[in-house]
Write a protein that holds these residues in place. Structure first.
Motif, PDB file in Angstrom:
ATOM      1  N   SER A 124       0.848  -1.190   0.000  1.00 33.05           N
ATOM      2  CA  SER A 124       0.000   0.000   0.000  1.00 33.05           C
ATOM      3  C   SER A 124       0.883   1.239   0.000  1.00 33.05           C
ATOM      4  O   SER A 124       2.079   1.161   0.285  1.00 33.05           O
ATOM      5  CB  SER A 124      -0.907   0.023   1.242  1.00 33.05           C
ATOM      6  OG  SER A 124      -0.191   0.538   2.353  1.00 33.05           O
ATOM      7  N   CYS A 125       0.279   2.387  -0.313  1.00 32.15           N
ATOM      8  CA  CYS A 125       1.033   3.650  -0.260  1.00 32.15           C
ATOM      9  C   CYS A 125       1.590   3.882   1.137  1.00 32.15           C
ATOM     10  O   CYS A 125       2.660   4.462   1.311  1.00 32.15           O
ATOM     11  CB  CYS A 125       0.116   4.822  -0.628  1.00 32.15           C
ATOM     12  SG  CYS A 125      -0.198   4.950  -2.394  1.00 32.15           S
ATOM     13  N   PHE A 126       0.859   3.415   2.166  1.00 29.80           N
ATOM     14  CA  PHE A 126       1.261   3.691   3.543  1.00 29.80           C
ATOM     15  C   PHE A 126       2.484   2.888   3.979  1.00 29.80           C
ATOM     16  O   PHE A 126       3.245   3.326   4.819  1.00 29.80           O
ATOM     17  CB  PHE A 126       0.093   3.426   4.507  1.00 29.80           C
ATOM     18  CG  PHE A 126      -1.076   4.315   4.248  1.00 29.80           C
ATOM     19  CD1 PHE A 126      -1.006   5.682   4.509  1.00 29.80           C
ATOM     20  CD2 PHE A 126      -2.256   3.809   3.716  1.00 29.80           C
ATOM     21  CE1 PHE A 126      -2.084   6.527   4.251  1.00 29.80           C
ATOM     22  CE2 PHE A 126      -3.341   4.639   3.464  1.00 29.80           C
ATOM     23  CZ  PHE A 126      -3.248   6.004   3.728  1.00 29.80           C
ATOM     24  N   SER A 127       2.649   1.702   3.390  1.00 26.25           N
ATOM     25  CA  SER A 127       3.784   0.864   3.817  1.00 26.25           C
ATOM     26  C   SER A 127       5.014   1.076   2.934  1.00 26.25           C
ATOM     27  O   SER A 127       6.071   0.538   3.188  1.00 26.25           O
ATOM     28  CB  SER A 127       3.382  -0.618   3.784  1.00 26.25           C
ATOM     29  OG  SER A 127       3.053  -0.996   2.451  1.00 26.25           O
ATOM     30  N   SER A 128       4.867   1.883   1.899  1.00 24.98           N
ATOM     31  CA  SER A 128       5.963   2.023   0.936  1.00 24.98           C
ATOM     32  C   SER A 128       6.889   3.185   1.281  1.00 24.98           C
ATOM     33  O   SER A 128       6.461   4.226   1.754  1.00 24.98           O
ATOM     34  CB  SER A 128       5.390   2.237  -0.463  1.00 24.98           C
ATOM     35  OG  SER A 128       6.444   2.404  -1.379  1.00 24.98           O
ATOM     36  N   THR A 129       8.183   2.963   1.013  1.00 27.10           N
ATOM     37  CA  THR A 129       9.154   4.062   1.169  1.00 27.10           C
ATOM     38  C   THR A 129       9.899   4.300  -0.140  1.00 27.10           C
ATOM     39  O   THR A 129      10.844   5.065  -0.198  1.00 27.10           O
ATOM     40  CB  THR A 129      10.186   3.731   2.262  1.00 27.10           C
ATOM     41  OG1 THR A 129      10.795   2.471   1.934  1.00 27.10           O
ATOM     42  CG2 THR A 129       9.546   3.648   3.630  1.00 27.10           C
ATOM     43  N   ARG A 130       9.458   3.590  -1.192  1.00 30.31           N
ATOM     44  CA  ARG A 130      10.169   3.723  -2.472  1.00 30.31           C
ATOM     45  C   ARG A 130       9.143   3.712  -3.599  1.00 30.31           C
ATOM     46  O   ARG A 130       8.188   2.925  -3.583  1.00 30.31           O
ATOM     47  CB  ARG A 130      11.139   2.539  -2.630  1.00 30.31           C
ATOM     48  CG  ARG A 130      12.082   2.634  -3.811  1.00 30.31           C
ATOM     49  CD  ARG A 130      13.186   1.587  -3.678  1.00 30.31           C
ATOM     50  NE  ARG A 130      12.654   0.233  -3.657  1.00 30.31           N
ATOM     51  CZ  ARG A 130      12.546  -0.551  -4.743  1.00 30.31           C
ATOM     52  NH1 ARG A 130      12.938  -0.116  -5.916  1.00 30.31           N
ATOM     53  NH2 ARG A 130      12.065  -1.779  -4.637  1.00 30.31           N
ATOM     54  N   TYR A 131       9.367   4.600  -4.554  1.00 28.32           N
ATOM     55  CA  TYR A 131       8.421   4.748  -5.668  1.00 28.32           C
ATOM     56  C   TYR A 131       9.189   4.824  -6.974  1.00 28.32           C
ATOM     57  O   TYR A 131      10.366   5.181  -7.017  1.00 28.32           O
ATOM     58  CB  TYR A 131       7.582   6.030  -5.497  1.00 28.32           C
ATOM     59  CG  TYR A 131       6.886   6.083  -4.159  1.00 28.32           C
ATOM     60  CD1 TYR A 131       5.626   5.534  -3.989  1.00 28.32           C
ATOM     61  CD2 TYR A 131       7.522   6.643  -3.052  1.00 28.32           C
ATOM     62  CE1 TYR A 131       4.999   5.548  -2.752  1.00 28.32           C
ATOM     63  CE2 TYR A 131       6.908   6.657  -1.800  1.00 28.32           C
ATOM     64  CZ  TYR A 131       5.646   6.108  -1.659  1.00 28.32           C
ATOM     65  OH  TYR A 131       5.042   6.106  -0.437  1.00 28.32           O
ATOM     66  N   MET A 132       8.496   4.482  -8.041  1.00 28.43           N
ATOM     67  CA  MET A 132       9.043   4.662  -9.388  1.00 28.43           C
ATOM     68  C   MET A 132       7.972   5.398 -10.193  1.00 28.43           C
ATOM     69  O   MET A 132       6.817   5.487  -9.781  1.00 28.43           O
ATOM     70  CB  MET A 132       9.372   3.321 -10.051  1.00 28.43           C
ATOM     71  CG  MET A 132      10.340   2.439  -9.277  1.00 28.43           C
ATOM     72  SD  MET A 132      10.795   0.963 -10.241  1.00 28.43           S
ATOM     73  CE  MET A 132      10.734  -0.300  -8.974  1.00 28.43           C
ATOM     74  N   LEU A 133       8.367   5.896 -11.353  1.00 29.10           N
ATOM     75  CA  LEU A 133       7.393   6.571 -12.213  1.00 29.10           C
ATOM     76  C   LEU A 133       7.469   5.965 -13.599  1.00 29.10           C
ATOM     77  O   LEU A 133       8.571   5.751 -14.128  1.00 29.10           O
ATOM     78  CB  LEU A 133       7.705   8.070 -12.288  1.00 29.10           C
ATOM     79  CG  LEU A 133       6.668   8.914 -13.041  1.00 29.10           C
ATOM     80  CD1 LEU A 133       5.346   8.986 -12.278  1.00 29.10           C
ATOM     81  CD2 LEU A 133       7.186  10.327 -13.279  1.00 29.10           C
ATOM     82  N   SER A 134       6.312   5.663 -14.152  1.00 25.33           N
ATOM     83  CA  SER A 134       6.304   5.143 -15.520  1.00 25.33           C
ATOM     84  C   SER A 134       5.482   6.070 -16.404  1.00 25.33           C
ATOM     85  O   SER A 134       4.577   6.768 -15.946  1.00 25.33           O
ATOM     86  CB  SER A 134       5.734   3.721 -15.568  1.00 25.33           C
ATOM     87  OG  SER A 134       4.332   3.766 -15.487  1.00 25.33           O
ATOM     88  N   LEU A 135       5.834   6.051 -17.676  1.00 22.51           N
ATOM     89  CA  LEU A 135       5.181   6.901 -18.669  1.00 22.51           C
ATOM     90  C   LEU A 135       5.263   6.174 -19.993  1.00 22.51           C
ATOM     91  O   LEU A 135       6.350   5.705 -20.377  1.00 22.51           O
ATOM     92  CB  LEU A 135       5.919   8.231 -18.709  1.00 22.51           C
ATOM     93  CG  LEU A 135       5.483   9.316 -19.686  1.00 22.51           C
ATOM     94  CD1 LEU A 135       3.998   9.481 -19.678  1.00 22.51           C
ATOM     95  CD2 LEU A 135       6.148  10.627 -19.313  1.00 22.51           C
ATOM     96  N   ASP A 136       4.147   6.042 -20.681  1.00 22.78           N
ATOM     97  CA  ASP A 136       4.128   5.252 -21.926  1.00 22.78           C
ATOM     98  C   ASP A 136       4.670   3.842 -21.692  1.00 22.78           C
ATOM     99  O   ASP A 136       5.360   3.279 -22.531  1.00 22.78           O
ATOM    100  CB  ASP A 136       4.992   5.931 -23.007  1.00 22.78           C
ATOM    101  CG  ASP A 136       4.154   6.840 -23.885  1.00 22.78           C
ATOM    102  OD1 ASP A 136       2.939   6.905 -23.662  1.00 22.78           O
ATOM    103  OD2 ASP A 136       4.722   7.476 -24.782  1.00 22.78           O
ATOM    104  N   GLN A 137       4.394   3.311 -20.512  1.00 24.64           N
ATOM    105  CA  GLN A 137       4.866   1.978 -20.127  1.00 24.64           C
ATOM    106  C   GLN A 137       6.396   1.847 -20.195  1.00 24.64           C
ATOM    107  O   GLN A 137       6.937   0.775 -20.437  1.00 24.64           O
ATOM    108  CB  GLN A 137       4.162   0.896 -20.962  1.00 24.64           C
ATOM    109  CG  GLN A 137       2.651   0.892 -20.689  1.00 24.64           C
ATOM    110  CD  GLN A 137       1.893  -0.165 -21.453  1.00 24.64           C
ATOM    111  OE1 GLN A 137       2.181  -0.412 -22.610  1.00 24.64           O
ATOM    112  NE2 GLN A 137       0.907  -0.774 -20.825  1.00 24.64           N
ATOM    113  N   ASN A 138       7.079   2.975 -19.957  1.00 27.48           N
ATOM    114  CA  ASN A 138       8.536   2.989 -19.772  1.00 27.48           C
ATOM    115  C   ASN A 138       8.815   3.480 -18.367  1.00 27.48           C
ATOM    116  O   ASN A 138       8.192   4.449 -17.926  1.00 27.48           O
ATOM    117  CB  ASN A 138       9.219   3.996 -20.717  1.00 27.48           C
ATOM    118  CG  ASN A 138       9.187   3.552 -22.160  1.00 27.48           C
ATOM    119  OD1 ASN A 138       9.959   2.699 -22.558  1.00 27.48           O
ATOM    120  ND2 ASN A 138       8.297   4.130 -22.947  1.00 27.48           N
TER     121      ASN A 138
END
Length: 291
Positions: free
Chosen positions: A194-208
Motif C-alpha cells: 500500500s502507499c502507507f507501507s511504501s518508502t520507495r516509488y518509481m514513475l512510468s510513462l508510456d509503459q517505460n
C-alpha cells in the motif's frame, strides 16, 4: 488547445540570445555526461544548463519524440531537479514548492472535510475511508496525510486508484516491473502492498520506467503531475476530476478556458469540471464558516 493548456511558454520560437544549434548540442551532451556522475554533479550548473536548453527540449517534445528517445537524450528531464526547471519555464510555476506550500494551507482542511462531511454522504466513500484507516494504522506523519488525501480524492470523484498507482512487491527491482500491465499515462509505481507501507516509488510513462528511485510520495506525485505538462499528455477521462482538482487547488494552474482532459467524443466539454468547482466551493464555504 489541450497541449498548451496552462502553459505560458509552450512553443519557444527562437533560440536564446547567444545560443546556436551547436552550443545547444554541446550543452545537451554535457548534461548527459553529468547525469552519468550525478552524485558529484553541481546542482546549480545542471539548473542553468537545463534552463538554457529549454528551447531544444520543447522543440523535441513538441515534435513528438518518443519518451524512450527523450529519456536517453535528456535524462535530467525525468529527474526531480530537471523537471522542475522545465516545468517552471513552461508554466511559470514552481512544481514542488507550490504543491507543498498549498498542502500546508489547504491539506488539513481538505482531509478534515473528507473525513467529517463526505463520510456521511456516501456509503461507498465511508467504506474507502474505513479501509484506508485500517491500512494506515497508527501513523500520523504529514506524508501519510497526503497519501490519504489523494486516495480519498479518487474515491470522492469515483475514479480508479489503479489508473494512478500500480503496486509491486517492496523488494521489486526496476527490471521486474511488468510494464505491459501499467497504465500508458503517467503512473506512480508503489513498491509495497500500500502507499502507507511504501518508502520507495518509481514513475512510468508510456509503459517505460522513467525514474526508478523516488524516495518520497510527494516527489512521486509532483513528478507524475509535472509529466502531463512537460510531455504534452492529456488527462485520461478516468482521472479527469482528481487531476484537475490537484491542478487548481494545489498546483495553482487555473486557466479560464479549455481543458486538459482527453476528448473521447465530439461533445463540447465544460471549461471547468463542475464536480471540481463544487468541491472547491464547499471547501471555501467551510473555511468561511469556521473562520
Amino acid at each position: 488547445m489541450q497541449d498548451i493548456y496552462g502553459c505560458i511558454k509552450w512553443n519557444v520560437k527562437f533560440l536564446p540570445i547567444g545560443e546556436t544549434q551547436e552550443s545547444q548540442q554541446q550543452k545537451m551532451e554535457k548534461l548527459k555526461a553529468m547525469y552519468q556522475h550525478s552524485s558529484e554533479a553541481n546542482l546549480e550548473e545542471i539548473k542553468n544548463l537545463m534552463k538554457s536548453t529549454f528551447y531544444t527540449q520543447r522543440q523535441e517534445v513538441n515534435q513528438g519524440k518518443s519518451i524512450k528517445y527523450l529519456r536517453e537524450e535528456w535524462p535530467f528531464l525525468f529527474d526531480e531537479l530537471g523537471m522542475s526547471v522545465h516545468f517552471k519555464e513552461l508554466t511559470g510555476i514552481d512544481l514542488k514548492e507550490t504543491f507543498t506550500r498549498n498542502l500546508d494551507l489547504k491539506g488539513k482542511r481538505l482531509l478534515n472535510y473528507m473525513t467529517t462531511v463526505c463520510v456521511n454522504k456516501s456509503k461507498k466513500f465511508l467504506q474507502t475511508y474505513a479501509r484506508l484507516q485500517r491500512m494506515r494504522g497508527q501513523q500520523s506523519s504529514c506524508s501519510d496525510d497526503v497519501k490519504e488525501m489523494v486516495l480519498l480524492l479518487l474515491s470522492y470523484f469515483d475514479e480508479k486508484e489503479e489508473s494512478l498507482f500500480f503496486y509491486v512487491e517492496d523488494t521489486c527491482l526496476a527490471e521486474e516491473v511488468q510494464l505491459e500491465q501499467v497504465p500508458v499515462t503517467p503512473a506512480v509505481i508503489v513498491c509495497g502492498t500500500s502507499c502507507f507501507s511504501s518508502t520507495r516509488y518509481m514513475l512510468s510513462l508510456d509503459q517505460n520506467l522513467i525514474n526508478t528511485n523516488i524516495s518520497s510520495f510527494i516527489s512521486a506525485l509532483c513528478l507524475m503531475f509535472g509529466s502531463y505538462y512537460c510531455f504534452n499528455i492529456h488527462y485520461p477521462s478516468e482521472l479527469a476530476s482528481t487531476l484537475e482538482f490537484l491542478q487548481r487547488c494545489f498546483f495553482l494552474i487555473n486557466p479560464e478556458k479549455g481543458t486538459k482532459v482527453e476528448s473521447k467524443n465530439s461533445k463540447r466539454r465544460l471549461n471547468v469540471n463542475p464536480r471540481v468547482l463544487t468541491l472547491i466551493q464547499e471547501l471555501s464555504d467551510q473555511e468561511w464558516r469556521e473562520g
